[in-house]
Design an enzyme around this catalytic site. Structure first.
Site, mmCIF file in Angstrom:
data_model
loop_
_atom_site.group_PDB
_atom_site.id
_atom_site.type_symbol
_atom_site.label_atom_id
_atom_site.label_comp_id
_atom_site.label_asym_id
_atom_site.label_seq_id
_atom_site.Cartn_x
_atom_site.Cartn_y
_atom_site.Cartn_z
ATOM 1 N N ASN A 149 21.717 -0.950 -25.508
ATOM 2 C CA ASN A 149 22.439 -0.457 -24.336
ATOM 3 C C ASN A 149 22.846 -1.670 -23.508
ATOM 4 O OD1 ASN A 149 23.402 0.781 -22.049
ATOM 5 N ND2 ASN A 149 21.417 1.568 -21.371
ATOM 6 N N LYS A 162 24.677 -1.796 -20.923
ATOM 7 C CA LYS A 162 24.802 -1.486 -19.495
ATOM 8 C C LYS A 162 26.078 -2.116 -18.921
ATOM 9 C CE LYS A 162 19.863 -0.801 -19.112
ATOM 10 N NZ LYS A 162 18.662 -0.856 -18.258
ATOM 11 N N HIS A 182 20.173 8.713 -19.016
ATOM 12 C CA HIS A 182 19.474 7.465 -18.692
ATOM 13 C C HIS A 182 19.004 7.514 -17.240
ATOM 14 C CE1 HIS A 182 18.637 3.202 -18.078
ATOM 15 N NE2 HIS A 182 18.582 3.089 -19.394
ATOM 16 N N GLU A 196 19.036 5.462 -14.946
ATOM 17 C CA GLU A 196 19.978 4.895 -13.982
ATOM 18 C C GLU A 196 21.067 5.890 -13.624
ATOM 19 O OE1 GLU A 196 18.984 0.476 -15.744
ATOM 20 O OE2 GLU A 196 20.895 1.431 -16.269
ATOM 21 N N GLU A 238 11.820 6.488 -22.290
ATOM 22 C CA GLU A 238 11.877 5.254 -21.515
ATOM 23 C C GLU A 238 11.114 5.431 -20.208
ATOM 24 O OE1 GLU A 238 15.583 2.610 -22.457
ATOM 25 O OE2 GLU A 238 16.167 4.226 -21.138
ATOM 26 N N GLY A 240 13.696 -2.978 -17.545
ATOM 27 C CA GLY A 240 14.190 -4.174 -16.870
ATOM 28 C C GLY A 240 13.184 -4.840 -15.969
ATOM 29 N N SER A 280 11.691 -2.704 -21.788
ATOM 30 C CA SER A 280 11.263 -4.092 -22.015
ATOM 31 C C SER A 280 10.816 -4.331 -23.451
ATOM 32 C CB SER A 280 10.160 -4.482 -21.022
ATOM 33 O OG SER A 280 10.635 -4.413 -19.690
#
Length: 256
Positions: free
Chosen positions: A9, A11, A97, A99, A169, A175, A214
């Site tokens: 991904n 992003k 996701h 985000e 996730e 991140g 990560s």
């Protein structure tokens, strides 16, 4: 037997030069690697370039995308339809996701709509689920993941998960440099699979469940050695061809 999938991904990262160098380097680094599906999800702006690069030579890289709308066409400024993604060769589409859920306030129900729309158009949903740090500390991880899955299962039936990919996730590991241990990740993956099995043992046995958060070359082999972890959805490490290829190779080796 489930086939591992490692997906990058990208992003909000990219340029024409970066896409060219990354895909060229990744294609070379993956030469001869078998037993794992490798996909990339660049920003939609670069799908055309990525498609052209992937179509050159004998690349086996699968093209994906980071989002989709729930409308086929019309007055929806800035949105992207499934058919547009298909037109550029994208097949594996990330939805849900954390985000998107946080920054764009996408609900479980809205993500489930996207899931159904992708399936209707013959695309592969990569359904992200996961809990926040506070939810993790409160012991709510499995309940949160079950709720996010149930938005799909209870509206479309558990069979809708056939051919789809689930990406667990933990939000606190995305991140941040933090990552669940392999054993912690395995326990949650097993619980997710058990929840699906409460609706259908057959679907649960066959559905691919990736780990994300990560994931790096250094911890990939340990994660992929776990019986219920079927590859990874990779963020930052997917922006380096050699590092991402090492993750894919670890998945292929672990599932031999």
């Amino acid at each position: 037997m489930r086939h591992p999938v490692v997906m990058g991904n990208w992003k909000l990262n990219g340029s024409k030069e970066m896409v060219t160098n990354l895909l060229t380097g990744l294609d070379a680094a993956l030469a001869g690697v078998e037993g794992v599906d490798v996909a990339v999800a660049p920003p939609v702006m670069y799908l055309d370039l990525a498609q052209r690069l992937i179509s050159q030579g004998n690349s086996n890289i699968i093209l994906g995308a980071q989002n989709v709308d729930v409308n086929a066409s019309g007055a929806y400024t800035g949105d992207i339809s499934p058919e547009m993604l298909k037109d550029f060769g994208a097949s594996h589409i990330i939805i849900g996701h954390s985000e998107r859920r946080e920054y764009h306030h996408e609900s479980d129900e809205f993500v489930a709509q996207k899931f159904a729309f992708l399936k209707e158009h013959g695309l592969t949903p990569v359904l992200c689920i996961g809990e926040s740090e506070a939810q993790n500390e409160a012991g709510e991880t499995v309940a949160v993941c079950a709720r996010q899955l149930d938005a799909v299962i209870k509206t479309q039936g558990v069979e809708a998960l056939n051919g789809a990919i689930i990406a667990y996730e933990p939000i606190w590991a995305i991140g941040t440099g933090k990552a669940a241990t392999a054993q912690q990740a395995q326990e949650i993956h097993a619980a997710i699979r058990a929840h699906i099995a409460s609706f259908s043992a057959e679907v649960a046995k066959n559905v691919v469940i990736q780990y994300g958060g990560s994931v790096k070359a250094g911890n990939a082999a340990e994660l992929f050695a776990m019986p219920d972890i079927d590859g990874a959805l990779v963020g930052g490490a997917a922006l380096d061809a050699e590092g991402f290829a090492a993750i894919a190779k670890a998945a292929a080796e672990a599932k031999k």
